[in-house]
Design a protein around this motif. Structure first.
Motif, mmCIF file in Angstrom:
data_model
loop_
_atom_site.group_PDB
_atom_site.id
_atom_site.type_symbol
_atom_site.label_atom_id
_atom_site.label_comp_id
_atom_site.label_asym_id
_atom_site.label_seq_id
_atom_site.Cartn_x
_atom_site.Cartn_y
_atom_site.Cartn_z
ATOM 1 N N TYR A 180 26.437 97.544 47.974
ATOM 2 C CA TYR A 180 25.432 98.610 48.008
ATOM 3 C C TYR A 180 24.050 98.063 47.659
ATOM 4 O O TYR A 180 23.060 98.364 48.347
ATOM 5 N N ASN A 181 23.969 97.258 46.609
ATOM 6 C CA ASN A 181 22.675 96.716 46.189
ATOM 7 C C ASN A 181 22.068 95.820 47.253
ATOM 8 O O ASN A 181 20.838 95.773 47.425
ATOM 9 N N ILE A 221 20.606 98.288 49.989
ATOM 10 C CA ILE A 221 19.386 99.000 49.612
ATOM 11 C C ILE A 221 18.246 98.042 49.279
ATOM 12 O O ILE A 221 17.069 98.396 49.407
ATOM 13 N N ARG A 280 16.805 97.520 52.556
ATOM 14 C CA ARG A 280 16.115 98.762 52.900
ATOM 15 C C ARG A 280 14.721 98.814 52.255
ATOM 16 O O ARG A 280 13.728 99.141 52.914
ATOM 17 N N HIS A 316 21.957 105.560 51.273
ATOM 18 C CA HIS A 316 21.458 104.181 51.267
ATOM 19 C C HIS A 316 19.951 104.126 51.034
ATOM 20 O O HIS A 316 19.368 103.040 51.037
ATOM 21 N N ASP A 317 19.326 105.286 50.829
ATOM 22 C CA ASP A 317 17.888 105.290 50.557
ATOM 23 C C ASP A 317 17.644 105.473 49.067
ATOM 24 O O ASP A 317 17.790 106.574 48.541
ATOM 25 N N PRO A 318 17.276 104.408 48.360
ATOM 26 C CA PRO A 318 17.130 104.500 46.901
ATOM 27 C C PRO A 318 15.986 105.409 46.457
ATOM 28 O O PRO A 318 16.050 105.995 45.379
ATOM 29 N N THR A 322 8.391 103.067 46.887
ATOM 30 C CA THR A 322 9.287 101.958 47.215
ATOM 31 C C THR A 322 9.239 100.890 46.129
ATOM 32 O O THR A 322 10.284 100.357 45.717
ATOM 33 N N SER A 346 11.124 102.155 43.052
ATOM 34 C CA SER A 346 12.572 102.075 43.243
ATOM 35 C C SER A 346 13.064 100.628 43.208
ATOM 36 O O SER A 346 14.181 100.353 42.757
ATOM 37 N N LEU A 394 15.875 99.357 40.709
ATOM 38 C CA LEU A 394 17.075 98.715 41.235
ATOM 39 C C LEU A 394 17.405 97.432 40.472
ATOM 40 O O LEU A 394 18.534 97.240 40.009
ATOM 41 N N SER A 396 18.711 99.389 59.442
ATOM 42 C CA SER A 396 19.143 99.839 58.118
ATOM 43 C C SER A 396 20.058 101.057 58.233
ATOM 44 O O SER A 396 21.035 101.187 57.482
ATOM 45 N N SER A 449 23.946 101.192 56.970
ATOM 46 C CA SER A 449 24.332 102.203 55.984
ATOM 47 C C SER A 449 25.606 102.936 56.368
ATOM 48 O O SER A 449 26.193 103.638 55.536
#
Length: 462
Positions: free
Chosen positions: A119-120, A123, A126, A234-236, A316, A319, A323, A367, A371
């Motif tokens: 997952y990391n 994103i 992304r 998938h959009d943090p 962005t 985030s 992250l 992306s 996802s």
């Protein structure tokens, strides 16, 4: 035009800097809390959701798709904004019913360390693509690709946005998002009235491209309806805003952000549709818009792109810091380290701008395709409550989705032609449908191999 736009960018930068407050605590920098440790209210959270998802790239894509494929192209892009309603349900289930404080915590619980690693990675890509795509739009507004004006605009804009993002983190982002969204709405209303009030414009022009299922617009609409089940998770930037306020505020912010975003994207994209309806063979969209709107409204058109780019970039970067420092715990969770992470992600985005692919929709499609491994996670593990899905199902779905994203990138960029000589959006539809079906099948087979079903009982939290 460029001179006027430069003055506008400078004014926006000064106001954004003035609205920003230095973040003195980890909660302010990473979680957006005020100096009194208060979460954002409904209006701030809703407008922040909208303006961070109506990126400069999104506006440009909606207009370009409308220009080439008519209203169906614009509506296809607007369909991605159904993500707000699906994302709101994801957050409600994950946070308030099952008690997890992040998407990573949920995936760690279900699939262990590999759940969060996959997952990391997705994103992280992304977030870098968001920096790249919005900076690319800014460069295009000021000059042709590779020109001095193009390069200077990108570097200056990245420095401006980075400056106030470093100052206040997510708290600064929320404060400036509110201002930027109100300004964007004002500009959009003026643009729509000017465009549709022009002497040679009528509503029939919106239908200059008929609805035909084998055409790119309707095909892309089907793609969006397939990808939207996994796209929000998938959009943090969207997911992060689901962990800031109480349950009722969060629910309402996602609901209102959905319809406001769809309306804004459709309205802005319709400008591209009008341009497409009046374009001569080989005529560029901006040339037609300049003829329809005139110089001042065209400046407002470009201003809307600048505003949305600025609001998306600061979110962005916030985030990105969250992250790496808070979710991954790759560095100690301090404000200073958060600022360093922001700098790194901005530099990575700049590298992509000057060294990477220049197709704006590719970043969305690639992306969004990657996802799709999260679709069975949402439908079966989260909403279905199954806790017994084996790791191999998750990893197989992940590998397939990444392979599908790479395949689409090579096919759309002309590096391969494995799927034949059809339109790239038709290829994207085939890939998306295959990934969704395969992912669900892998999870179903995994559940069968696990034996007696195990379900997560809902726990009312907060």
């Amino acid at each position: 035009m460029d001179y006027s736009l430069s003055i506008l960018v400078a004014a926006l930068a000064l106001i954004s800097l003035g609205l920003s407050r230095p973040a003195r605590s980890v909660n302010a920098f990473f979680r957006g809390q005020s100096e009194n440790a208060e979460p954002p209210g409904l209006l701030t959270l809703t407008f922040s959701q909208v303006t961070t998802w109506i990126f400069a790239r999104s506006l440009m894509n909606a207009a370009i798709l409308g220009f080439f494929y008519g209203i169906w192209g614009t509506l296809a892009y607007a369909a991605y904004y159904l993500s707000f309603w699906i994302g709101g349900r994801i957050i409600d289930k994950l946070r308030f019913e099952q008690g997890f404080d992040s998407v990573q915590a949920f995936l760690q619980n279900r699939f262990g360390n590999w759940g969060t690693r996959c997952y990391n990675l997705v994103i992280g890509i992304r977030l870098i693509s968001e920096v790249f795509a919005n900076l690319l739009v800014i460069g295009i507004l000021f000059g042709t690709t590779g020109s001095n004006a193009y390069t200077l605009a990108i570097i200056a804009f990245s420095g401006i946005t980075l400056a106030y993002s470093l100052l206040g983190g997510l708290h600064a982002s929320l404060r400036t998002d509110l201002f930027q969204m109100m300004l964007f709405l004002l500009v959009l209303v003026v643009l729509v009235f000017v465009a549709f009030g022009a002497p040679d414009v009528n509503l029939d022009m919106l239908l200059f491209k008929p609805f035909e299922l084998d055409q790119p617009g309707p095909i892309l609409l089907l793609v969006a309806l397939l990808q939207v089940w996994s796209y929000p998770m998938h959009d943090p930037v969207m997911m992060d805003r689901g962990f800031l306020a109480d349950r009722e505020t969060t629910r309402r912010s996602f609901f209102h952000a959905g319809w406001i975003s769809i309306a804004c994207i459709t309205a802005f994209g319709s400008l591209g549709v009008l341009a497409g309806a009046q374009a001569s063979a080989g005529e560029a969209m901006n040339t037609v818009l300049a003829r329809i709107l005139g110089e001042i409204p065209l400046l407002l058109f470009n201003a809307a792109l600048v505003i949305s780019a600025m609001s998306t970039l600061d979110s962005t970067l916030s985030s990105s810091a969250k992250l790496v420092a808070l979710d991954m715990k790759a560095v100690p969770t301090t404000v200073q380290n958060g600022r360093l992470v922001m700098v790194v992600f901005m530099l990575l985005g700049l590298c992509c701008v000057f060294l990477g692919n220049k197709d704006l929709f590719s970043a969305v499609a690639v992306s969004g395709t990657a996802s799709m491994y999260l679709a069975p996670v949402v439908l079966i593990s989260l909403w279905g409550g199954r806790t017994d899905v084996p790791l191999w199902s998750y990893l197989a779905s992940f590998v397939l989705a990444i392979s599908g994203a790479v395949l689409y990138f090579t096919e759309s960029s002309g590096y391969s032609a494995l799927l034949g000589d059809v339109h790239k959006y038709t290829k994207l539809l085939w890939i998306s449908a295959t990934l969704l079906t395969s992912g669900l099948l892998l999870f179903w087979l995994g559940c069968l191999s696990a034996g007696t079903p195990k379900f997560k009982q809902a726990e009312q939290v907060g």
